[in-house]
Scaffold this motif. Structure first.
Motif, PDB file in Angstrom:
ATOM      1  N   TYR A   1       2.414  -3.631  46.845  1.00  0.00           N
ATOM      2  CA  TYR A   1       3.603  -4.132  46.149  1.00  0.00           C
ATOM      3  C   TYR A   1       3.316  -4.197  44.647  1.00  0.00           C
ATOM      4  O   TYR A   1       2.168  -4.191  44.212  1.00  0.00           O
ATOM      5  N   GLY A   2       4.370  -4.285  43.848  1.00  0.00           N
ATOM      6  CA  GLY A   2       4.219  -4.282  42.406  1.00  0.00           C
ATOM      7  C   GLY A   2       3.592  -5.554  41.862  1.00  0.00           C
ATOM      8  O   GLY A   2       3.655  -6.622  42.476  1.00  0.00           O
ATOM      9  N   GLY A   3       2.985  -5.436  40.666  1.00  0.00           N
ATOM     10  CA  GLY A   3       2.302  -6.556  40.042  1.00  0.00           C
ATOM     11  C   GLY A   3       0.806  -6.444  40.234  1.00  0.00           C
ATOM     12  O   GLY A   3       0.331  -5.734  41.134  1.00  0.00           O
ATOM     13  N   PRO A   4       0.026  -7.145  39.402  1.00  0.00           N
ATOM     14  CA  PRO A   4      -1.442  -7.051  39.485  1.00  0.00           C
ATOM     15  C   PRO A   4      -2.004  -7.322  40.877  1.00  0.00           C
ATOM     16  O   PRO A   4      -2.930  -6.655  41.321  1.00  0.00           O
ATOM     17  N   ASP A   5      -1.454  -8.300  41.577  1.00  0.00           N
ATOM     18  CA  ASP A   5      -1.896  -8.604  42.937  1.00  0.00           C
ATOM     19  C   ASP A   5      -0.801  -8.335  43.978  1.00  0.00           C
ATOM     20  O   ASP A   5      -0.937  -8.728  45.136  1.00  0.00           O
TER      21      ASP A   5
ATOM     22  N   HIS B   1      -2.891  -7.457  56.516  1.00  0.00           N
ATOM     23  CA  HIS B   1      -3.935  -6.458  56.733  1.00  0.00           C
ATOM     24  C   HIS B   1      -5.207  -6.791  55.963  1.00  0.00           C
ATOM     25  O   HIS B   1      -6.266  -6.232  56.260  1.00  0.00           O
ATOM     26  N   THR B   2      -5.110  -7.668  54.973  1.00  0.00           N
ATOM     27  CA  THR B   2      -6.266  -8.105  54.190  1.00  0.00           C
ATOM     28  C   THR B   2      -6.233  -9.622  54.068  1.00  0.00           C
ATOM     29  O   THR B   2      -5.228 -10.187  53.631  1.00  0.00           O
ATOM     30  N   VAL B   3      -7.315 -10.273  54.485  1.00  0.00           N
ATOM     31  CA  VAL B   3      -7.466 -11.722  54.315  1.00  0.00           C
ATOM     32  C   VAL B   3      -8.880 -11.938  53.800  1.00  0.00           C
ATOM     33  O   VAL B   3      -9.851 -11.938  54.565  1.00  0.00           O
ATOM     34  N   ARG B   4      -9.011 -12.114  52.500  1.00  0.00           N
ATOM     35  CA  ARG B   4     -10.327 -12.160  51.886  1.00  0.00           C
ATOM     36  C   ARG B   4     -10.970 -13.536  52.030  1.00  0.00           C
ATOM     37  O   ARG B   4     -10.306 -14.560  51.883  1.00  0.00           O
ATOM     38  N   GLN B   5     -12.257 -13.515  52.278  1.00  0.00           N
ATOM     39  CA  GLN B   5     -12.986 -14.775  52.362  1.00  0.00           C
ATOM     40  C   GLN B   5     -13.159 -15.402  50.977  1.00  0.00           C
ATOM     41  O   GLN B   5     -13.203 -16.630  50.846  1.00  0.00           O
TER      42      GLN B   5
ATOM     43  N   ALA C   1      -5.397 -16.371  42.081  1.00  0.00           N
ATOM     44  CA  ALA C   1      -4.068 -15.768  42.158  1.00  0.00           C
ATOM     45  C   ALA C   1      -3.819 -15.165  43.535  1.00  0.00           C
ATOM     46  O   ALA C   1      -2.709 -15.273  44.087  1.00  0.00           O
ATOM     47  N   GLN C   2      -4.824 -14.531  44.126  1.00  0.00           N
ATOM     48  CA  GLN C   2      -4.665 -13.948  45.460  1.00  0.00           C
ATOM     49  C   GLN C   2      -4.475 -15.038  46.514  1.00  0.00           C
ATOM     50  O   GLN C   2      -3.647 -14.898  47.418  1.00  0.00           O
ATOM     51  N   ARG C   3      -5.224 -16.111  46.376  1.00  0.00           N
ATOM     52  CA  ARG C   3      -5.079 -17.212  47.329  1.00  0.00           C
ATOM     53  C   ARG C   3      -3.668 -17.796  47.273  1.00  0.00           C
ATOM     54  O   ARG C   3      -3.033 -18.029  48.305  1.00  0.00           O
ATOM     55  N   GLU C   4      -3.156 -18.011  46.067  1.00  0.00           N
ATOM     56  CA  GLU C   4      -1.824 -18.584  45.919  1.00  0.00           C
ATOM     57  C   GLU C   4      -0.754 -17.619  46.423  1.00  0.00           C
ATOM     58  O   GLU C   4       0.215 -18.042  47.067  1.00  0.00           O
ATOM     59  N   LEU C   5      -0.930 -16.320  46.160  1.00  0.00           N
ATOM     60  CA  LEU C   5       0.062 -15.349  46.616  1.00  0.00           C
ATOM     61  C   LEU C   5       0.135 -15.310  48.135  1.00  0.00           C
ATOM     62  O   LEU C   5       1.225 -15.353  48.723  1.00  0.00           O
ATOM     63  N   LEU C   6      -1.019 -15.241  48.795  1.00  0.00           N
ATOM     64  CA  LEU C   6      -1.011 -15.197  50.261  1.00  0.00           C
ATOM     65  C   LEU C   6      -0.409 -16.478  50.832  1.00  0.00           C
ATOM     66  O   LEU C   6       0.336 -16.444  51.830  1.00  0.00           O
TER      67      LEU C   6
END
Length: 390
Positions: A92-96, A116-120, A125-130
């Motif tokens: 999807y669009g945007g940095p993350d 499909h991706t759940v990072r440890q 920013a990735q944590r907040e987005l998910l």
């Protein structure tokens, strides 16, 4: 029940695109209908020229255009009763990939999101987005049990929302490799295979170094690297990595033992290669990978897998269904390959255990489970639209 899918989609060359097409077909089959008119797809586009999608694609979402996300939400509200959204960072669009929230904030239909991706170790920013994507979803699906734990502990997603469903795979009969090698025009020597879209983070150079050690032990084999360079990687870096790998092969004296099949193959040919291989090799250095479609396919085909211990491999190859080796350790990888090539009985036992376990991962089973979850979500009240500040 009308079901919408939001994802990349073939002919785009992307693992999630292939997954979504297979899932849509499996859900349609479980629903007792063809793809039309009950299945509608919102397909992400990452190039200005677009893709020649099939008729099930009702809306083209240009990933870099914010307004398209709002229009896609309106399309889904009009054309579907429930939505299956595929999520990973980068599509999807945007940095993350935060533009996905534009769609979810405007969408009134119930949503089941597959992560499909759940990072440890995500960035903040990735944590907040998910967390926000899960908040807009009625249910979320992960394809490894470790993902359930991560979502609850790291991303603070309520456990009641999370479901585990295996990555799907084709249903093929179990059998020996010989006839498939013959169909591919291969000699009878052992076939070691790696397939997928190639890019630098796949660790292929470590596999090649390991195979030099195997050859020094006097064992004959053919290693086939099946798949073209990942389109996004090629646009950014060209074919430099593949050329480096070819140079390494020649430098190590493996020219007659390694073959590059640098093309994107259809499902039928892919399955032929998988069924022909004696060892399926996964040398990934990144152990944070929570989902692997290539591993799922190899396991469900009943093939002997040697892999580094990333999260999905630890789960699927447990209980003697494969062999795990440390990352970036060619000596250990070579040792495992030599032992397996020298013991057909052990390979056969691993293959049979893998194939038996894989019956729970075939698309008819997985499609039915997704349909059941989508039906549960469809019974929920429509999402209210809340205007966001700014």
């Amino acid at each position: 029940m009308r079901i919408g899918f939001v994802s990349t989609y073939p002919p785009q060359k992307c693992g999630i695109a292939t997954f979504t097409e297979d899932l849509a077909r499996a859900v349609g089959a479980a629903l007792g209908t063809g793809p039309e008119p009950h299945i509608r797809v919102v397909a992400l586009e990452d190039v200005p020229c677009g893709y020649p999608f099939g008729p099930e694609v009702g809306f083209r979402l240009r990933r870099w255009v914010p307004g398209d996300y709002r229009e896609a939400a309106a399309f889904l509200d009009e054309e579907t009763d429930v939505v299956s959204l595929q999520h990973t960072f980068g599509i999807y669009g945007g940095p993350d990939g935060e533009l996905v929230l534009e769609l979810l904030e405007h969408l009134h239909r119930p949503v089941v999101t597959t992560f499909h991706t759940v990072r440890q170790k995500p960035t903040p920013a990735q944590r907040e987005l998910l967390h926000q994507v899960a908040g807009h979803s009625d249910y979320v699906v992960v394809m490894a049990r470790r993902g359930v734990e991560f979502l609850e502990r790291i991303y603070h997603v309520p456990r009641r929302k999370v479901r585990f469903i295996h990555h799907g795979a084709p249903d093929v009969p179990y059998g020996p490799q010989g006839e498939h090698k013959e169909a591919l025009g291969l000699a009878s020597r052992p076939l070691i295979l790696t397939f997928g879209l190639i890019r630098r983070d796949k660790g292929i150079e470590e596999a090649i170094r390991a195979l030099r050690i195997v050859k020094e032990k006097g064992l004959g084999f053919l290693y086939v690297l099946l798949g073209e360079t990942h389109p996004a990687h090629r646009r950014a870096y060209g074919e430099g990595y593949r050329e480096e790998l070819k140079g390494l092969v020649e430098h190590l004296g493996l020219g007659d033992s390694v073959r590059f099949e640098g093309r994107f193959v259809d499902r039928q040919e892919l399955l032929r290669w998988l069924l022909a291989c004696d060892i399926y090799l996964i040398p990934y250095p990144n152990l944070d990978q929570i989902t692997s479609g290539t591993l799922t396919y190899a396991l469900a085909c009943g093939r002997c897998v040697v892999s580094t211990p990333f999260w999905h491999a630890q789960e699927l190859l447990a209980e003697g269904r494969g062999v795990l080796v440390p990352p970036q350790a060619p000596d250990d990888m070579a040792r495992a390959i030599v032992e397996l090539l020298g013991c057909p009985e052990r390979r056969e036992g691993i293959q049979r255990r893998a194939y038996s376990f894989g019956r729970s991962m075939i698309w008819p089973v997985v499609g039915k489970k997704h349909l059941e979850l989508l039906a549960q979500a469809a019974q929920k009240a429509p999402h209210p639209y809340v205007a966001q500040p700014g």
